[in-house]
Design an enzyme around this catalytic site. Structure first.
Site, PDB file in Angstrom:
ATOM      1  N   ASP A  76     -36.981  70.621 -57.463  1.00  0.00           N
ATOM      2  CA  ASP A  76     -38.304  70.913 -57.986  1.00  0.00           C
ATOM      3  C   ASP A  76     -38.694  72.318 -57.536  1.00  0.00           C
ATOM      4  OD1 ASP A  76     -40.786  69.802 -59.367  1.00  0.00           O
ATOM      5  OD2 ASP A  76     -41.629  70.590 -57.501  1.00  0.00           O
ATOM      6  N   THR A  77     -39.194  73.103 -58.471  1.00  0.00           N
ATOM      7  CA  THR A  77     -39.565  74.487 -58.185  1.00  0.00           C
ATOM      8  C   THR A  77     -41.048  74.691 -58.410  1.00  0.00           C
ATOM      9  OG1 THR A  77     -37.372  75.303 -58.822  1.00  0.00           O
ATOM     10  CG2 THR A  77     -39.157  76.907 -58.799  1.00  0.00           C
TER      11      THR A  77
END
Length: 209
Positions: A76-77
């Protein structure tokens, strides 16, 4: 690989991680149903938030897998600017506000990565799964951006589905005046650190090719 969106992975990464049945390893992209709305005020920073989101997505996908698998990869960014965590924009004005907040200043891009090995025992508990995780942070600086440049970029549709409302690999690369750290982390996946972690798991005998 666990994902919360149906946008394709980078082609080179798909080629290496998800080869066809004639060779190993082979794999698939499974879409997580986890609602990525953890309370941001519970986390000291964007890195911790991204890592916890990735952990939830990985465990969600682990529950969807019907056959034995060796490895589940989740990432997840998020973008963090002046302590504010920026995820994907809801609409044009939301995208405009995000990009405007990045104009003329440095921000951080955090990617949390979680590796779940369902067949391996965790030494701490003596039972599976074994979970390894890490966060990679890249510092990105944007030039001062005029409103018309931001509006023109939003009109391309490129900001949508991207943390912080931009993709460095696209037209927004022209906004970047400086970068410290991993470029591929800003794209959305810290390839060097990931390969180092996979190499370590292989050397430990936890992951077999």
């Amino acid at each position: 690989m666990a994902s919360s969106i149906k946008r394709p992975l980078p082609a080179s990464l798909c080629h290496d991680l998800c080869r066809d049945g004639r060779s190993k390893p082979k794999g698939a992209v499974l879409v997580s149903s986890f609602d990525e709305k953890l309370p941001k005020d519970r986390f000291p920073g964007g890195g911790e938030y991204a890592l916890e989101t990735a952990r939830h997505k990985a465990l969600d996908v682990a529950g969807l897998v019907s056959e034995p698998v060796d490895l589940i990869i989740s990432a997840d960014t998020v973008v963090e600017s002046n302590g504010v965590i920026l995820e994907k924009p809801d609409d044009d004005e939301h995208a405009f506000a995000m990009i405007s907040s990045l104009s003329g200043r440095e921000h951080q891009v955090h990617t949390g990565v979680v590796l779940v090995l369902p067949q391996e025992a965790d030494p701490a508990t003596g039972s599976p799964p074994l979970i390894r995780s890490f966060v990679t942070t890249t510092h990105v600086t944007f030039d001062s951006l005029p409103e018309e440049a931001i509006r023109a970029y939003i009109a391309t549709g490129e900001p949508f589905g991207k943390a912080g409302s931009y993709g460095i690999q696209g037209a927004a690369g022209a906004f970047v005046s400086g970068l410290r750290g991993c470029y591929f982390n800003v794209v959305g996946f810290p390839l060097h650190r990931f390969c180092s972690e996979i190499s370590a798991l292989i050397k430990e005998g936890k992951l077999k090719l």
